[in-house]
Design a protein around this motif. Structure first.
Motif, PDB file in Angstrom:
ATOM      1  N   VAL A   1       0.872  -1.180   0.000  1.00 57.69           N
ATOM      2  CA  VAL A   1       0.000   0.000   0.000  1.00 57.69           C
ATOM      3  C   VAL A   1       0.903   1.222   0.000  1.00 57.69           C
ATOM      4  N   VAL A   2       0.718   2.126  -0.944  1.00 53.51           N
ATOM      5  CA  VAL A   2       1.484   3.379  -0.940  1.00 53.51           C
ATOM      6  C   VAL A   2       0.559   4.479  -0.443  1.00 53.51           C
ATOM      7  N   GLY A   3       0.932   5.052   0.719  1.00 61.47           N
ATOM      8  CA  GLY A   3       0.107   6.075   1.354  1.00 61.47           C
ATOM      9  C   GLY A   3      -0.391   5.559   2.687  1.00 61.47           C
TER      10      GLY A   3
ATOM     11  N   ALA B   1       5.054   8.539   3.188  1.00 67.87           N
ATOM     12  CA  ALA B   1       6.047   9.615   3.111  1.00 67.87           C
ATOM     13  C   ALA B   1       6.191  10.350   4.446  1.00 67.87           C
ATOM     14  N   GLU B   2       5.096  10.421   5.207  1.00 71.53           N
ATOM     15  CA  GLU B   2       5.180  11.092   6.507  1.00 71.53           C
ATOM     16  C   GLU B   2       5.769  10.129   7.541  1.00 71.53           C
ATOM     17  N   PRO B   3       6.357  10.675   8.608  1.00 75.10           N
ATOM     18  CA  PRO B   3       6.949   9.785   9.613  1.00 75.10           C
ATOM     19  C   PRO B   3       5.919   9.158  10.543  1.00 75.10           C
TER      20      PRO B   3
ATOM     21  N   ARG C   1      -7.187  13.615   9.364  1.00 73.86           N
ATOM     22  CA  ARG C   1      -6.864  15.004   9.005  1.00 73.86           C
ATOM     23  C   ARG C   1      -7.930  16.039   9.380  1.00 73.86           C
ATOM     24  N   PRO C   2      -9.240  15.712   9.331  1.00 65.28           N
ATOM     25  CA  PRO C   2     -10.215  16.783   9.577  1.00 65.28           C
ATOM     26  C   PRO C   2      -9.968  17.615  10.842  1.00 65.28           C
ATOM     27  N   PRO C   3      -9.537  17.016  11.971  1.00 59.98           N
ATOM     28  CA  PRO C   3      -9.330  17.871  13.153  1.00 59.98           C
ATOM     29  C   PRO C   3      -8.174  18.873  13.001  1.00 59.98           C
ATOM     30  N   LEU C   4      -7.371  18.732  11.946  1.00 61.74           N
ATOM     31  CA  LEU C   4      -6.208  19.623  11.811  1.00 61.74           C
ATOM     32  C   LEU C   4      -6.617  21.075  11.576  1.00 61.74           C
ATOM     33  N   SER C   5      -7.786  21.273  10.960  1.00 61.71           N
ATOM     34  CA  SER C   5      -8.245  22.655  10.741  1.00 61.71           C
ATOM     35  C   SER C   5      -9.278  23.055  11.789  1.00 61.71           C
ATOM     36  N   LYS C   6      -9.565  22.140  12.707  1.00 67.44           N
ATOM     37  CA  LYS C   6     -10.627  22.389  13.696  1.00 67.44           C
ATOM     38  C   LYS C   6     -10.040  22.218  15.106  1.00 67.44           C
ATOM     39  N   GLN C   7     -10.267  21.049  15.731  1.00 63.42           N
ATOM     40  CA  GLN C   7      -9.926  20.889  17.147  1.00 63.42           C
ATOM     41  C   GLN C   7      -8.427  20.995  17.443  1.00 63.42           C
TER      42      GLN C   7
ATOM     43  N   ALA D   1      -2.710   4.810  -2.616  1.00 68.87           N
ATOM     44  CA  ALA D   1      -3.567   5.602  -1.713  1.00 68.87           C
ATOM     45  C   ALA D   1      -2.751   6.787  -1.187  1.00 68.87           C
ATOM     46  N   CYS D   2      -2.058   7.462  -2.121  1.00 68.79           N
ATOM     47  CA  CYS D   2      -1.114   8.498  -1.688  1.00 68.79           C
ATOM     48  C   CYS D   2      -1.719   9.898  -1.733  1.00 68.79           C
ATOM     49  N   GLY D   3      -3.042   9.998  -1.893  1.00 67.63           N
ATOM     50  CA  GLY D   3      -3.733  11.240  -1.603  1.00 67.63           C
ATOM     51  C   GLY D   3      -3.347  12.434  -2.452  1.00 67.63           C
TER      52      GLY D   3
ATOM     53  N   PHE E   1     -13.095  25.149   1.532  1.00 68.49           N
ATOM     54  CA  PHE E   1     -13.472  24.602   2.834  1.00 68.49           C
ATOM     55  C   PHE E   1     -12.338  24.687   3.847  1.00 68.49           C
ATOM     56  N   ILE E   2     -11.115  24.357   3.442  1.00 71.12           N
ATOM     57  CA  ILE E   2     -10.018  24.379   4.414  1.00 71.12           C
ATOM     58  C   ILE E   2      -9.727  25.818   4.843  1.00 71.12           C
ATOM     59  N   GLY E   3      -9.657  26.736   3.864  1.00 71.09           N
ATOM     60  CA  GLY E   3      -9.390  28.130   4.198  1.00 71.09           C
ATOM     61  C   GLY E   3     -10.473  28.695   5.110  1.00 71.09           C
TER      62      GLY E   3
ATOM     63  N   HIS F   1     -12.815  13.882  -0.104  1.00 73.49           N
ATOM     64  CA  HIS F   1     -13.513  13.890   1.184  1.00 73.49           C
ATOM     65  C   HIS F   1     -13.171  12.647   2.000  1.00 73.49           C
ATOM     66  N   TRP F   2     -13.266  12.851   3.291  1.00 73.18           N
ATOM     67  CA  TRP F   2     -12.940  11.837   4.287  1.00 73.18           C
ATOM     68  C   TRP F   2     -13.740  10.549   4.082  1.00 73.18           C
ATOM     69  N   GLU F   3     -15.053  10.670   3.950  1.00 70.21           N
ATOM     70  CA  GLU F   3     -15.858   9.451   3.883  1.00 70.21           C
ATOM     71  C   GLU F   3     -15.531   8.632   2.643  1.00 70.21           C
TER      72      GLU F   3
ATOM     73  N   TRP G   1     -18.629  16.920   5.304  1.00 66.53           N
ATOM     74  CA  TRP G   1     -19.067  17.962   6.244  1.00 66.53           C
ATOM     75  C   TRP G   1     -17.945  18.980   6.404  1.00 66.53           C
ATOM     76  N   SER G   2     -18.341  20.157   6.878  1.00 65.07           N
ATOM     77  CA  SER G   2     -17.365  21.189   7.235  1.00 65.07           C
ATOM     78  C   SER G   2     -17.909  21.918   8.452  1.00 65.07           C
ATOM     79  N   ASP G   3     -17.051  22.120   9.455  1.00 69.19           N
ATOM     80  CA  ASP G   3     -17.480  22.836  10.663  1.00 69.19           C
ATOM     81  C   ASP G   3     -16.910  24.238  10.634  1.00 69.19           C
TER      82      ASP G   3
HETATM   83  C1  LIG Z   1      -6.959  20.131   7.294  1.00 68.24           C
HETATM   84  C2  LIG Z   1      -7.925  19.198   6.626  1.00 68.24           C
HETATM   85  C3  LIG Z   1      -9.237  19.168   7.050  1.00 68.24           C
HETATM   86  C4  LIG Z   1     -10.166  18.328   6.408  1.00 68.24           C
HETATM   87  N1  LIG Z   1     -11.452  18.333   6.842  1.00 68.24           N
HETATM   88  C5  LIG Z   1     -12.349  17.537   6.209  1.00 68.24           C
HETATM   89  C6  LIG Z   1     -13.713  17.547   6.624  1.00 68.24           C
HETATM   90  O1  LIG Z   1     -14.113  18.276   7.539  1.00 68.24           O
HETATM   91  N2  LIG Z   1     -14.579  16.724   5.963  1.00 68.24           N
HETATM   92  C7  LIG Z   1     -14.175  15.917   4.934  1.00 68.24           C
HETATM   93  O2  LIG Z   1     -15.004  15.198   4.365  1.00 68.24           O
HETATM   94  N3  LIG Z   1     -12.877  15.880   4.536  1.00 68.24           N
HETATM   95  C8  LIG Z   1     -11.966  16.674   5.154  1.00 68.24           C
HETATM   96  N4  LIG Z   1     -10.653  16.650   4.754  1.00 68.24           N
HETATM   97  C9  LIG Z   1     -10.266  15.778   3.620  1.00 68.24           C
HETATM   98  C10 LIG Z   1      -9.860  14.384   4.070  1.00 68.24           C
HETATM   99  O3  LIG Z   1      -9.038  14.439   5.189  1.00 68.24           O
HETATM  100  C11 LIG Z   1      -9.164  13.693   2.900  1.00 68.24           C
HETATM  101  O4  LIG Z   1     -10.132  13.516   1.887  1.00 68.24           O
HETATM  102  C12 LIG Z   1      -8.546  12.359   3.294  1.00 68.24           C
HETATM  103  O5  LIG Z   1      -7.509  12.549   4.214  1.00 68.24           O
HETATM  104  C13 LIG Z   1      -8.013  11.635   2.057  1.00 68.24           C
HETATM  105  O6  LIG Z   1      -7.386  10.455   2.463  1.00 68.24           O
HETATM  106  P1  LIG Z   1      -6.319   9.696   1.547  1.00 68.24           P
HETATM  107  O7  LIG Z   1      -5.867   8.538   2.358  1.00 68.24           O
HETATM  108  O8  LIG Z   1      -6.890   9.490   0.210  1.00 68.24           O
HETATM  109  O9  LIG Z   1      -5.130  10.740   1.323  1.00 68.24           O
HETATM  110  P2  LIG Z   1      -4.247  11.589   2.314  1.00 68.24           P
HETATM  111  O10 LIG Z   1      -4.952  11.766   3.621  1.00 68.24           O
HETATM  112  O11 LIG Z   1      -3.848  12.805   1.545  1.00 68.24           O
HETATM  113  O12 LIG Z   1      -2.976  10.697   2.596  1.00 68.24           O
HETATM  114  C14 LIG Z   1      -2.078  10.329   1.616  1.00 68.24           C
HETATM  115  C15 LIG Z   1      -0.794   9.937   2.316  1.00 68.24           C
HETATM  116  O13 LIG Z   1       0.118   9.452   1.339  1.00 68.24           O
HETATM  117  C16 LIG Z   1       1.377  10.016   1.550  1.00 68.24           C
HETATM  118  N5  LIG Z   1       2.116  10.046   0.295  1.00 68.24           N
HETATM  119  C17 LIG Z   1       2.019  10.945  -0.717  1.00 68.24           C
HETATM  120  N6  LIG Z   1       2.860  10.630  -1.723  1.00 68.24           N
HETATM  121  C18 LIG Z   1       3.501   9.507  -1.314  1.00 68.24           C
HETATM  122  C19 LIG Z   1       4.494   8.705  -1.906  1.00 68.24           C
HETATM  123  N7  LIG Z   1       5.002   8.959  -3.133  1.00 68.24           N
HETATM  124  N8  LIG Z   1       4.952   7.637  -1.220  1.00 68.24           N
HETATM  125  C20 LIG Z   1       4.439   7.355   0.028  1.00 68.24           C
HETATM  126  N9  LIG Z   1       3.501   8.074   0.620  1.00 68.24           N
HETATM  127  C21 LIG Z   1       3.032   9.139  -0.040  1.00 68.24           C
HETATM  128  C22 LIG Z   1       1.075  11.395   2.092  1.00 68.24           C
HETATM  129  O14 LIG Z   1       2.191  11.905   2.780  1.00 68.24           O
HETATM  130  C23 LIG Z   1      -0.109  11.102   3.002  1.00 68.24           C
HETATM  131  O15 LIG Z   1       0.318  10.730   4.280  1.00 68.24           O
HETATM  132  C24 LIG Z   1      -9.725  17.487   5.357  1.00 68.24           C
HETATM  133  C25 LIG Z   1      -8.385  17.518   4.941  1.00 68.24           C
HETATM  134  C26 LIG Z   1      -7.497  18.364   5.564  1.00 68.24           C
HETATM  135  C27 LIG Z   1      -6.055  18.416   5.105  1.00 68.24           C
END
Ligand SMILES: Cc1cc2nc3c(=O)[nH]c(=O)nc-3n(C[C@H](O)[C@H](O)[C@H](O)COP(=O)(O)OP(=O)(O)OC[C@H]3O[C@@H](n4cnc5c(N)ncnc54)[C@H](O)[C@@H]3O)c2cc1C
Length: 396
Positions: free
Chosen positions: A6-8, A34-36, A42-48, A107-109, A154-156, A294-296, A323-325
């Motif tokens: 799994v990447v991510g 990629a992160e340690p 992540r959602p609480p990062l802009s909130k709680q 799953a690297c987002g 939404f984040i801003g 989105h998270w869900e 959702w967004s708070d």
């Molecule tokens: C501050 C914030 C608040 C949010 N609030 C909400 C909310 O209220 N409601 C909502 O629905 N959604 C919210 N979201 C969105 C939600 O968190 C994301 O949709 C979700 O995290 C996506 O998950 P993911 O696993 O697909 O990707 P990510 O969470 O982006 O994770 C991907 C991971 O892969 C890693 N990665 C990237 N490239 C590589 C690589 N080459 N090799 C290895 N690893 C790699 C990244 O470092 C990261 O750790 C918010 C996001 C943020 C940032």
């Protein structure tokens, strides 16, 4: 299948791992992140977390009723995947090592976009990761007077609300004519604008950024605006959206087009699936090739791709929801919405800021927006899934 990589190491990857184990897969799983950190929310990062009302011990993702250790994962954290050799079934890592697989979950987002020419300055932030959040929180703790948020998506909007609730002076800049215009359209965007103004935010619409000023020692002092003025800033956060983290996949043979392009089951190549913010797939329910940030969705699509690798061939056809708070308002949106849709308030009122608005397109109900009205959002979500016509939705 005996060796899944799994990447991510975040939500989509974590849920994929959890579902593989839940479905009885007992082969090897390696997660490359990629992160340690181990996967966290992540959602609480802009909130709680940003407000200081939660500490970071509430963030880690855990499998239901189990410990992370029970998942029996080999974690490779703090190192990014740098390349993919599909023929050799191998992922290259930035530290020069390689990991082979017989099935791969991508799953690297997504990562933050920045403004053209955006400098690196103390006090100038973006927000995607826990480390970003802690750096921003430390700056907000250091009693800044003036906070500027660039981008009222939404984040801003959440960062602006949280900073304002901490008692700081906040200016929120948006290049478009209303906040969230692309996501919600003009009318609903205008409601969000009023909410920010009522909470004392200096909201400046149709205003872009020309550049950043510093004190000559690498610290931010101000932001030059497209209208020719400059505003002073001790802390600024640029929240202008995200882009899928596809760089490491260029040339791999996968189809990359605003994400990893998959089929309707989320398969990107034989034994290769993608999930979460990185994945783009044809959602038959909307007749649209979509990528959802989105998270869900990350959670559900992560579990879906695990089942896909285990041979389940169902198409992935969700009604996206998020959702967004912001202050005491909980905004929820299910389905799809765009600035060109028909929009109608069907419950509550905009004045009370407690309402349900429907989005219609081509004679069909496609989206529902709720402000402090969670239950109707879920009811209309089911109607969207059922393909309800716009007329029938309004007649309810
Ligand atoms: C501050 C914030 C608040 C949010 N609030 C909400 C909310 O209220 N409601 C909502 O629905 N959604 C919210 N979201 C969105 C939600 O968190 C994301 O949709 C979700 O995290 C996506 O998950 P993911 O696993 O697909 O990707 P990510 O969470 O982006 O994770 C991907 C991971 O892969 C890693 N990665 C990237 N490239 C590589 C690589 N080459 N090799 C290895 N690893 C790699 C990244 O470092 C990261 O750790 C918010 C996001 C943020 C940032």
């Amino acid at each position: 299948m005996n060796n899944v990589v799994v990447v991510g190491a975040s939500l989509a990857g974590f849920r994929a791992v959890e579902e593989l184990r839940h479905q009885g897969y007992d082969g090897a799983i390696t997660v490359i992140g990629a992160e340690p950190h181990l996967p966290y929310d992540r959602p609480p990062l802009s909130k709680q977390i940003l407000s200081g009302s939660w500490e970071t011990d509430r963030l880690p993702l855990t499998p239901i009723g189990k410990d992370v250790a029970d998942l029996d994962v080999s974690w490779r954290l703090g190192v990014a995947a740098s390349g993919l050799d599909l023929g050799a079934r191998q992922v290259d890592l930035a530290d020069g090592s390689h990991v082979s697989f017989d099935a791969l979950v991508i799953a690297c987002g997504a990562g933050v976009r920045t403004l053209p020419g955006q400098p690196e300055l103390a006090g100038l932030h973006t927000l995607r990761t826990l480390d970003d959040c802690l750096a921003l929180r430390a700056d907000l703790d250091a009693t800044p007077r003036r906070v500027v948020v660039v981008g009222a998506g939404f984040i801003g909007a959440e960062v602006a609300a949280t900073a304002r609730q901490r008692g700081l002076d906040v200016t929120l800049l948006e290049a478009l004519a209303t906040p969230l215009q692309r996501a919600l359209g003009d009318a609903m965007g205008a409601v969000c604008a009023d909410i920010h103004r009522d909470h004392g935010i200096d909201l400046r619409l149709s205003t872009g950024v020309d550049g950043f000023d510093d004190d000559g020692h690498g610290r931010l002092t101000g932001i030059r605006l497209s209208d020719g003025t400059t505003i002073e800033a001790d802390v600024a956060v640029v929240g202008v959206g995200v882009a899928p983290n596809t760089g490491w996949l260029e040339g791999s043979g996968l189809t990359i087009d605003n994400g990893v392009v998959c089929d309707e089951t989320c398969l990107a190549a034989p034994d290769v699936v993608a999930a979460g913010d990185i994945a783009r797939w044809p959602n038959g329910l909307f007749d649209e090739v979509m990528r959802v940030e989105h998270w869900e969705n990350a959670q559900q699509q992560g579990a879906h791709v695990a089942r896909r690798l285990l041979g389940h061939l169902d198409a992935y056809r969700p009604v996206p929801w998020f959702w967004s708070d912001q202050y005491d308002r909980k905004i929820q949106l299910a389905g799809r919405s765009s600035a060109d849709d028909e929009v109608q308030v069907v419950d509550g009122s905009i004045e009370e800021r407690r309402f349900v608005a429907l989005y219609g397109r081509a004679g069909r109900l496609v989206g529902v927006l709720g402000m402090n009205r969670p239950r109707p959002v879920m009811e209309y979500r089911q109607l969207i899934a059922a393909g309800t016509s716009w007329e029938d939705a309004l007649a309810r």
